[in-house]
Design a protein around this motif. Structure first.
Motif, PDB file in Angstrom:
ATOM      1  N   LYS A  64       9.264 -15.898   6.305  1.00  0.00           N
ATOM      2  CA  LYS A  64       8.091 -15.817   6.238  1.00  0.00           C
ATOM      3  C   LYS A  64       7.183 -15.098   5.314  1.00  0.00           C
ATOM      4  CE  LYS A  64       9.395 -14.203  10.532  1.00  0.00           C
ATOM      5  NZ  LYS A  64       9.268 -12.920  11.959  1.00  0.00           N
ATOM      6  N   PRO A  65       5.741 -15.751   4.953  1.00  0.00           N
ATOM      7  CA  PRO A  65       4.962 -14.494   3.862  1.00  0.00           C
ATOM      8  C   PRO A  65       5.809 -13.462   3.825  1.00  0.00           C
ATOM      9  CG  PRO A  65       3.477 -15.634   4.860  1.00  0.00           C
ATOM     10  CD  PRO A  65       5.092 -16.149   5.662  1.00  0.00           C
ATOM     11  N   TRP A  66       5.289 -12.365   2.656  1.00  0.00           N
ATOM     12  CA  TRP A  66       5.563 -11.172   2.519  1.00  0.00           C
ATOM     13  C   TRP A  66       4.418 -10.550   3.478  1.00  0.00           C
ATOM     14  CZ3 TRP A  66       1.663  -7.097   1.498  1.00  0.00           C
ATOM     15  CH2 TRP A  66       1.097  -7.594   0.752  1.00  0.00           C
ATOM     16  N   TYR A  67       3.500 -10.356   4.153  1.00  0.00           N
ATOM     17  CA  TYR A  67       2.636  -9.640   4.782  1.00  0.00           C
ATOM     18  C   TYR A  67       3.066  -9.932   6.278  1.00  0.00           C
ATOM     19  CZ  TYR A  67      -0.059 -14.284   4.635  1.00  0.00           C
ATOM     20  OH  TYR A  67      -0.004 -15.947   4.682  1.00  0.00           O
ATOM     21  N   SER A  68       4.056 -10.717   6.438  1.00  0.00           N
ATOM     22  CA  SER A  68       4.034 -10.890   7.817  1.00  0.00           C
ATOM     23  C   SER A  68       5.425 -10.547   7.695  1.00  0.00           C
ATOM     24  CB  SER A  68       4.410 -12.213   8.183  1.00  0.00           C
ATOM     25  OG  SER A  68       4.939 -12.644   7.333  1.00  0.00           O
ATOM     26  N   GLN A  69       6.222  -9.670   7.075  1.00  0.00           N
ATOM     27  CA  GLN A  69       7.674  -8.674   7.011  1.00  0.00           C
ATOM     28  C   GLN A  69       6.760  -7.684   7.195  1.00  0.00           C
ATOM     29  OE1 GLN A  69      10.380 -10.532   6.567  1.00  0.00           O
ATOM     30  NE2 GLN A  69       9.408 -12.015   5.811  1.00  0.00           N
ATOM     31  N   LEU A  70       8.271  -6.677   7.481  1.00  0.00           N
ATOM     32  CA  LEU A  70       7.756  -4.868   8.108  1.00  0.00           C
ATOM     33  C   LEU A  70       8.328  -4.338   6.791  1.00  0.00           C
ATOM     34  CD1 LEU A  70       7.451  -3.533  10.156  1.00  0.00           C
ATOM     35  CD2 LEU A  70      10.114  -3.018  10.692  1.00  0.00           C
ATOM     36  N   TRP A  71       9.213  -4.364   5.730  1.00  0.00           N
ATOM     37  CA  TRP A  71       9.497  -3.694   4.857  1.00  0.00           C
ATOM     38  C   TRP A  71       8.483  -3.125   4.043  1.00  0.00           C
ATOM     39  CZ3 TRP A  71      12.912  -0.596   6.352  1.00  0.00           C
ATOM     40  CH2 TRP A  71      13.869  -0.265   6.627  1.00  0.00           C
ATOM     41  N   PRO A  72       7.697  -4.113   3.418  1.00  0.00           N
ATOM     42  CA  PRO A  72       6.103  -4.211   2.511  1.00  0.00           C
ATOM     43  C   PRO A  72       5.350  -2.861   3.222  1.00  0.00           C
ATOM     44  CG  PRO A  72       6.799  -6.393   2.678  1.00  0.00           C
ATOM     45  CD  PRO A  72       7.388  -5.995   3.233  1.00  0.00           C
ATOM     46  N   TRP A  73       4.980  -3.252   4.734  1.00  0.00           N
ATOM     47  CA  TRP A  73       4.544  -2.416   5.180  1.00  0.00           C
ATOM     48  C   TRP A  73       4.487  -0.705   5.005  1.00  0.00           C
ATOM     49  CZ3 TRP A  73      -0.548  -4.428   4.656  1.00  0.00           C
ATOM     50  CH2 TRP A  73      -0.190  -5.374   4.581  1.00  0.00           C
ATOM     51  N   LEU A  74       6.239  -0.838   5.585  1.00  0.00           N
ATOM     52  CA  LEU A  74       6.650  -0.066   5.503  1.00  0.00           C
ATOM     53  C   LEU A  74       6.386   1.026   4.180  1.00  0.00           C
ATOM     54  CD1 LEU A  74       9.537   0.064   8.452  1.00  0.00           C
ATOM     55  CD2 LEU A  74       7.282   1.342   8.596  1.00  0.00           C
ATOM     56  N   ILE A  75       7.103   0.403   3.144  1.00  0.00           N
ATOM     57  CA  ILE A  75       6.606   1.141   2.045  1.00  0.00           C
ATOM     58  C   ILE A  75       5.896   1.574   1.511  1.00  0.00           C
ATOM     59  CG2 ILE A  75       7.163   0.530  -0.310  1.00  0.00           C
ATOM     60  CD1 ILE A  75       9.382  -1.082   0.647  1.00  0.00           C
ATOM     61  N   MET A  76       4.493   0.266   1.848  1.00  0.00           N
ATOM     62  CA  MET A  76       3.068   1.364   1.300  1.00  0.00           C
ATOM     63  C   MET A  76       2.392   1.572   2.495  1.00  0.00           C
ATOM     64  SD  MET A  76       1.240  -2.115   0.500  1.00  0.00           S
ATOM     65  CE  MET A  76       1.662  -3.442   1.650  1.00  0.00           C
ATOM     66  N   SER A  77       3.206   2.260   3.598  1.00  0.00           N
ATOM     67  CA  SER A  77       2.319   3.132   4.111  1.00  0.00           C
ATOM     68  C   SER A  77       2.265   4.342   3.894  1.00  0.00           C
ATOM     69  CB  SER A  77       3.098   2.961   5.750  1.00  0.00           C
ATOM     70  OG  SER A  77       4.796   3.321   6.325  1.00  0.00           O
ATOM     71  N   GLY A  78       3.861   4.884   3.093  1.00  0.00           N
ATOM     72  CA  GLY A  78       4.104   6.137   2.535  1.00  0.00           C
ATOM     73  C   GLY A  78       2.789   6.926   1.610  1.00  0.00           C
ATOM     74  N   PRO A  79       2.522   6.171   0.594  1.00  0.00           N
ATOM     75  CA  PRO A  79       1.498   7.147  -0.596  1.00  0.00           C
ATOM     76  C   PRO A  79       0.053   6.586   0.401  1.00  0.00           C
ATOM     77  CG  PRO A  79       3.002   4.699  -1.487  1.00  0.00           C
ATOM     78  CD  PRO A  79       2.990   5.362  -0.054  1.00  0.00           C
ATOM     79  N   PHE A  80       0.051   5.615   1.606  1.00  0.00           N
ATOM     80  CA  PHE A  80      -1.426   5.365   2.116  1.00  0.00           C
ATOM     81  C   PHE A  80      -2.202   6.552   2.786  1.00  0.00           C
ATOM     82  CE2 PHE A  80      -4.009   3.994   5.895  1.00  0.00           C
ATOM     83  CZ  PHE A  80      -5.607   4.167   5.543  1.00  0.00           C
ATOM     84  N   ILE A  81      -0.633   7.307   3.181  1.00  0.00           N
ATOM     85  CA  ILE A  81      -1.098   8.381   4.216  1.00  0.00           C
ATOM     86  C   ILE A  81      -1.146   9.738   3.275  1.00  0.00           C
ATOM     87  CG2 ILE A  81       0.434  10.137   5.344  1.00  0.00           C
ATOM     88  CD1 ILE A  81       1.794   7.517   7.173  1.00  0.00           C
ATOM     89  N   VAL A  82      -0.432   9.352   1.956  1.00  0.00           N
ATOM     90  CA  VAL A  82      -0.639  10.350   1.070  1.00  0.00           C
ATOM     91  C   VAL A  82      -2.134  10.927   0.849  1.00  0.00           C
ATOM     92  CG1 VAL A  82       0.218  11.666  -1.061  1.00  0.00           C
ATOM     93  CG2 VAL A  82       1.692  10.478   0.131  1.00  0.00           C
ATOM     94  N   VAL A  83      -2.707   9.573   0.723  1.00  0.00           N
ATOM     95  CA  VAL A  83      -4.505   9.658  -0.291  1.00  0.00           C
ATOM     96  C   VAL A  83      -4.823   9.957   0.989  1.00  0.00           C
ATOM     97  CG1 VAL A  83      -5.924   7.438  -0.187  1.00  0.00           C
ATOM     98  CG2 VAL A  83      -3.944   7.509  -1.980  1.00  0.00           C
ATOM     99  N   ILE A  84      -4.439   9.649   2.502  1.00  0.00           N
ATOM    100  CA  ILE A  84      -5.096  10.016   3.558  1.00  0.00           C
ATOM    101  C   ILE A  84      -5.403  11.278   3.159  1.00  0.00           C
ATOM    102  CG2 ILE A  84      -5.680  10.240   5.798  1.00  0.00           C
ATOM    103  CD1 ILE A  84      -7.113   7.547   4.819  1.00  0.00           C
ATOM    104  N   ALA A  85      -4.458  12.037   3.964  1.00  0.00           N
ATOM    105  CA  ALA A  85      -3.791  13.561   3.558  1.00  0.00           C
ATOM    106  C   ALA A  85      -4.343  14.688   2.534  1.00  0.00           C
ATOM    107  CB  ALA A  85      -2.577  13.985   3.949  1.00  0.00           C
ATOM    108  N   ALA A  86      -4.895  13.652   1.517  1.00  0.00           N
ATOM    109  CA  ALA A  86      -4.964  14.249   0.136  1.00  0.00           C
ATOM    110  C   ALA A  86      -6.916  14.327   0.130  1.00  0.00           C
ATOM    111  CB  ALA A  86      -4.930  13.316  -0.882  1.00  0.00           C
ATOM    112  N   SER A  87      -7.211  13.377   1.173  1.00  0.00           N
ATOM    113  CA  SER A  87      -8.511  13.956   1.150  1.00  0.00           C
ATOM    114  C   SER A  87      -8.951  14.164   1.819  1.00  0.00           C
ATOM    115  CB  SER A  87      -9.183  11.686   1.468  1.00  0.00           C
ATOM    116  OG  SER A  87      -8.635  11.191   0.715  1.00  0.00           O
TER     117      SER A  87
END
Length: 175
Positions: free
Chosen positions: A11-34
């Motif tokens: 499957k293409p990378w965007y349909s895999q689970l692991w890239p989204w899990l790895i990117m969710s950490g920094p995304f949550i930090v950005v939301i919390a900092a905002s």
């Protein structure tokens, strides 16, 4: 044939689970900092005092008032009935009732807009009762003083863990 079958099932990378899990950490930090930045810029810091010198001079006056309360042997006991919205209690001097007008100031620990000032008449038996709307849970600084501001009782009250307020002059007696 085997290789072509393997490529087709990947499957293409965007349909895999692991890239989204790895990117969710920094995304949550950005939301919390905002959100933290929004809180910092929209709320006033109530703990900062503009004039430190005047504040220091006021402390000396308060200490004299605490000493006057000690010399009078003042104690105040009060109970808060949240269901009725009533604060009732008594004010004594060496076990004898104290009558007259007193001010009770309930100061919220971090939000000054929630502070309450109650003007109360103490009857000749030393008893008082006044309306007190429901309070927020938390730590409250309690200050009791007479109308002339000659003496002061001060303490803390943790509502609703403590149902009663007990204040007594605890400075060493003036010599």
């Amino acid at each position: 044939m085997e290789l072509a079958k393997h490529v087709e099932t990947t499957k293409p990378w965007y349909s895999q689970l692991w890239p989204w899990l790895i990117m969710s950490g920094p995304f949550i930090v950005v939301i919390a900092a905002s959100y933290t930045g929004w809180i910092a810029f929209t709320r006033q810091d109530a703990m900062v005092v503009d004039d430190y010198y005047k504040q220091g001079m006021a402390i000396n006056k308060d200490l004299r008032r605490d000493g006057a309360a000690t010399n009078l042997g003042l104690t105040m006991d009060a109970a808060y009935d949240a269901a009725q919205g009533r604060l009732h209690g008594s004010l004594m001097s060496f076990g004898h009732p104290v009558a007259g007008k007193i001010n009770i100031l309930l100061s919220h620990a971090t939000q000054p807009e929630k502070d309450r000032k109650l003007e109360v008449m103490v009857n000749p038996q030393g008893d008082f009762e006044t309306a007190l709307p429901i309070l927020d849970m938390g730590r409250w600084a309690v200050t009791v003083e007479n109308a002339q501001r000659d003496w002061r009782l001060a303490g803390t009250w943790k509502w609703p863990q403590q149902r009663t307020i007990e204040l007594k002059a605890d400075m060493p007696p003036a010599e």
